[in-house]
Design a protein around this motif. Structure first.
Motif, short mmCIF file in Angstrom:
data_model
loop_
_atom_site.label_atom_id
_atom_site.label_comp_id
_atom_site.label_asym_id
_atom_site.label_seq_id
_atom_site.Cartn_x
_atom_site.Cartn_y
_atom_site.Cartn_z
N GLU A 182 0.83 -1.21 0.00
CA GLU A 182 0.00 0.00 0.00
C GLU A 182 0.85 1.25 0.00
N LYS A 228 3.88 4.33 -5.47
CA LYS A 228 2.55 4.93 -5.33
C LYS A 228 2.61 6.46 -5.51
N LYS A 239 0.64 8.49 -8.56
CA LYS A 239 -0.28 9.58 -8.26
C LYS A 239 0.13 10.85 -8.98
N ASP A 274 -3.61 -2.28 -8.83
CA ASP A 274 -3.12 -1.13 -8.06
C ASP A 274 -3.18 0.16 -8.90
N LYS A 314 -6.74 1.38 -9.03
CA LYS A 314 -7.14 2.04 -7.79
C LYS A 314 -6.57 3.45 -7.69
N ILE A 315 -5.33 3.57 -8.09
CA ILE A 315 -4.72 4.92 -8.05
C ILE A 315 -5.46 5.87 -9.00
N TRP A 316 -5.81 5.39 -10.19
CA TRP A 316 -6.53 6.22 -11.19
C TRP A 316 -7.89 6.64 -10.65
#
Length: 831
Positions: free
Chosen positions: A140, A145, A149, A188, A191-193
């Motif tokens: 996570e 990450k 982002k 992943d 989810k970030i998008w």
């Protein structure tokens, strides 16, 4: 060293965010990137600091980016953004090495440059390599990450971003197969998008609309270097033909042509630095606009200095150039084609707009030469028309037909010249020049027509003048009652003859009927004006003509023989006849009578000036009221002032002057009669002869009885006769008795002495000198003459008539006539 030259590593943006314009221009010039058009690709790599990005690029594309030395510790190696050419990759590929993220050198909170470089990479690159560690997948709070982002957040600042390929490179892969790692990674990423805040218009937009997500894994470079190199070599193959359909960047959009890459990159970074939203479509249009403008200006500059164009322009200034349109179109086509080739990959709308501007400016550049050529064609056509028309007229062709034929042929030649001068890219209208040529041809036709008509008019007017002037003058010289009738007949005959010929002569001009009628009427009016002018000239000499008419009638009889004044002529009647003739001439010259209108001029003149002693033969009314003077006026009745040649007042003045100047002629005639009577009246009266015979009978008988007296008397007669001839006794008494006596008394003694000397010389038998040799006075020759009439010598006055004595008597001639002397007697000179 050769590899270094090929990859040409260049720092595009330094660590402070300063764009290296000069370095980029040198990179493009050295690698010849600008010649690639759309056939090039840009590959960028981003990831955490010290994650092996530069190492991967160097092995993947054979570049020479600076790598971290692991033995010296882990620290920042790449500062800013670097670019290099990928060696051996087709098509032309530019590798872009970005400064690593999450570096301690910039600190935890300084992410500005990180976001700016990420946005720059997404706006420039077709393929973005995202370097990440294998052990971060599924975690996570992994290091990748924040990077993802950042990438997704900056995407929201692109209004219509190009579709970019995101190639996730998993470094230091483990035993876990890639097919198990890839779904986790994609989950992943999704989810970030989904978690990234997006504009309202992009909330429901899927990730695939913006990115092509590819995943690959590489072994550890440090632990498995050989395997790492083998896997990198396999990955390298995927970058060959990457922009072709099916390649890594096969579905890319919004590519900037290579010639605009430098300007595009510079402007994108400028916008990013100013923290403005980056509108890539607008940026693409802006880049296309600038580059197309530069290309167009460069082509226009080259065109203006093109040797072929300059030579063609110079040739046009000297005269018409055959094949002008074809030659110029070829020159323009060369530069337009070059523009099309260089601007092919820019925005179509911008490209076409700048192409039109280029065409417009190029045509504006060459348009003066085109107009100059049209001017030469117009001048040549006009000169050809002039020469051809002159040649046809010299051959005797009709004017109107010749003008039409020449104009048609010249206009056809001009149109052919315009077609030859037409340029493929221009729709220039030559109608104005053509209309000007038509006007010039019409103007010259009118000029030549007017000149030819003027020549014809002048020629026929001259013929009219010759055919009317002398005959009219002759008619006025013999002016009589029918003079003006004869002039009218002459005018009508000659005018109609010339008008008919003139009408035939101008038929070839094809003039309209009113114009023809006007010209014919003008010719008739000219003929009338010739007569009127001649009449006015003759009216100015009317006094001379009156005196000539008077002298002719007064000095000649009805048979036109010179009149000899013997004393039997009626001088008064002759004078009246002569004055009547002169007055009739004055009445003829008093007014112009070309309209055959009756007038009363002759009656008025005769009744007023002849003092009622003579009537006009043609007049029925022989009495005119004398209560008022009809000549005390400046106009004649029934005669317009325009037709008046001599006013009544002028007639009266002329008559007075005429009478005064002819009075002396009449006086001389009377004197000649008296002189004739005296010269033929030497014998005494009959009663004196009878008295002398009766009273001298005794003396006569005495002479008969004594012949000696008769001989002496005969000798005395001869001597007196000689004295008579020698002294010219009649001539001495012509000027009066007293003058004659005085002249005789002064000449008597010298004449006697001269006579005696001559007689003495003859008695001695001497011959007189040759200058004096003259027929001597011989009594035989004198005695043989039945009658002796000596030559009379009468002094001439400046204005008087001359009087001479001849066999027939005294002879008179006027001052205008030649003096006639009839001397039928051989003079005898006694010396």
């Amino acid at each position: 060293m050769a590899e270094v030259d090929h990859c040409c590593s260049t720092q595009l943006i330094d660590g402070e965010g300063k764009f290296n314009v000069h370095g980029l221009d040198n990179f493009i010039r050295t690698t010849k990137l600008s010649q690639c058009g759309l056939s090039y690709a840009v590959v960028a790599i981003m990831g955490p600091q010290s994650s092996g990005k530069s190492t991967l690029l160097n092995h993947l594309f054979h570049t020479k980016f600076r790598e971290m030395d692991a033995y010296r510790g882990r620290s920042q190696t790449t500062k800013g953004i670097w670019i290099a050419r990928c060696v051996g990759i087709e098509p032309f590929t530019v590798a872009m090495d970005l400064e690593g993220t999450d570096g301690r050198e910039r600190g935890e909170d300084d992410t500005t440059f990180e976001k700016q470089s990420a946005l720059f990479a997404l706006a420039i690159a077709d393929i973005v390599l995202i370097n990440m560690w294998c052990h971060d997948i599924g975690r996570e709070h992994a290091a990748n990450k924040p990077l993802l982002k950042t990438v997704f957040q900056v995407m929201t600042r692109l209004f219509s971003p190009r579709k970019t390929t995101l190639l996730f490179v998993i470094r230091d892969k483990t035993k876990t197969p890639l097919e198990y790692l890839e779904p986790i990674l994609r989950e992943d990423i999704q989810k970030i998008w989904d978690a990234v805040s997006k504009p309202e218009s992009l909330k429901d937009t899927p990730l695939s609309e913006f990115f092509n997500v590819e995943v690959t894994a590489l072994s550890s470079f440090e632990e498995k270097e050989e395997q790492f190199k083998e896997e990198v070599a396999q990955l390298r193959q995927r970058f060959f033909n990457s922009i072709s359909p099916g390649g890594l960047a096969g579905d890319r959009r919004g590519v900037v042509p290579a010639s605009g890459f430098a300007f595009s990159a510079q402007q994108i970074w400028k916008v990013i630095k100013e923290n403005k939203d980056l509108d890539l479509p607008a940026h693409k249009v802006m880049v296309a606009t600038v580059r197309c403008e530069e290309i167009a200006n460069e082509k226009l500059r080259r065109l203006s200095s093109d040797e072929d164009w300059l030579a063609l322009e110079e040739a046009v200034q000297r005269g018409p150039v055959s094949g002008f349109g074809r030659k110029l179109s070829s020159i323009l086509e060369t530069y337009f084609s070059e523009y099309d080739a260089e601007a092919l990959y820019f925005d179509e709308g911008v490209r076409n707009a700048r192409r039109k501007q280029l065409e417009s400016k190029a045509l504006d550049l060459v348009h003066p030469a085109y107009l100059n050529l049209l001017g030469h064609l117009r001048s040549k056509a006009l000169e050809d028309f002039k020469s051809r028309l002159e040649q046809m007229l010299n051959k005797g062709e009709g004017f109107a037909a010749s003008a039409r034929t020449c104009a048609k042929s010249c206009m056809v030649e001009f149109d052919q010249g315009c077609e030859d001068a037409a340029i493929r890219y221009a729709n220039w209208d030559a109608s104005k020049v053509r209309e000007k040529l038509r006007r010039d041809i019409d103007a010259h036709s009118s000029y030549v027509q007017n000149a030819k008509l003027s020549e014809l008019i002048a020629r026929y007017e001259k013929q009219l003048s010759l055919s009317l002037s002398e005959p009219v003058e002759s008619l006025f010289d013999a002016a009589g009652r029918d003079t003006w009738a004869s002039i009218r007949k002459l005018l009508a005959r000659e005018t109609e003859t010339e008008v008919s010929e003139f009408s035939n002569a101008i038929s070839s001009f094809e003039l309209d009927q009113p114009t023809v009628e006007k010209m014919l009427q003008d010719l008739r009016d000219y003929a009338r004006s010739v007569v009127e002018k001649k009449a006015r000239e003759e009216a100015g000499k009317v006094l001379i003509r009156m005196k000539d008419r008077f002298s002719t009638v007064f000095s000649h009889d009805n048979d036109s023989m010179p009149r000899v004044w013997t004393g039997k002529e009626d001088v008064k009647k002759i004078t009246k006849d002569a004055r009547t003739a002169a007055l009739r001439l004055l009445s003829v010259m008093a007014a112009i009578r070309l309209d055959d209108k009756p007038d009363n001029i002759e009656n008025i003149l005769f009744s007023s000036l002849m003092e009622g002693t003579m009537a006009v033969a043609s007049s029925q009314d022989k009495s005119i009221a004398t209560s008022s003077d009809p000549l005390a006026s400046s106009t004649w009745e029934e005669v317009s002032p325009k037709s008046t040649l001599i006013t009544p007042v002028q007639c009266k003045s002329l008559w007075r002057q005429f009478k005064a100047e002819t009075e002396y002629t009449v006086t001389q005639a009377i004197s000649a009669q008296e002189a004739y009577k005296r010269s033929n009246n030497w014998l005494p009266p009959p009663w004196a002869i009878v008295a002398m015979f009766i009273l001298g009978f005794n003396e006569f008988m005495l002479l008969l009885r004594n012949p000696l007296y008769l001989m002496l008397l005969f000798v005395a007669y001869l001597l007196s006769k000689a004295m008579w001839v020698q002294m010219d006794i009649p001539a001495q008494f012509q000027h009066g008795t007293l003058a004659g006596l005085m002249s005789i008394s002064s000449k008597f003694l010298p004449t006697v002495m001269n006579l005696l000397r001559r007689l003495a010389e003859e008695a001695q038998g001497q011959t007189p000198d040759s200058p004096r040799q003259q027929s001597p006075l011989t009594f035989q020759s004198i005695g043989s003459q039945s009658q002796v009439n000596p030559t009379s010598s009468i002094p001439e006055s400046s204005v008087s008539s001359n009087i001479s004595v001849s066999d027939g008597g005294v002879e008179y001639s006027s001052p205008k006539l030649t003096q006639r002397r009839s001397t039928k007697i051989q003079e005898a000179e006694v010396s």
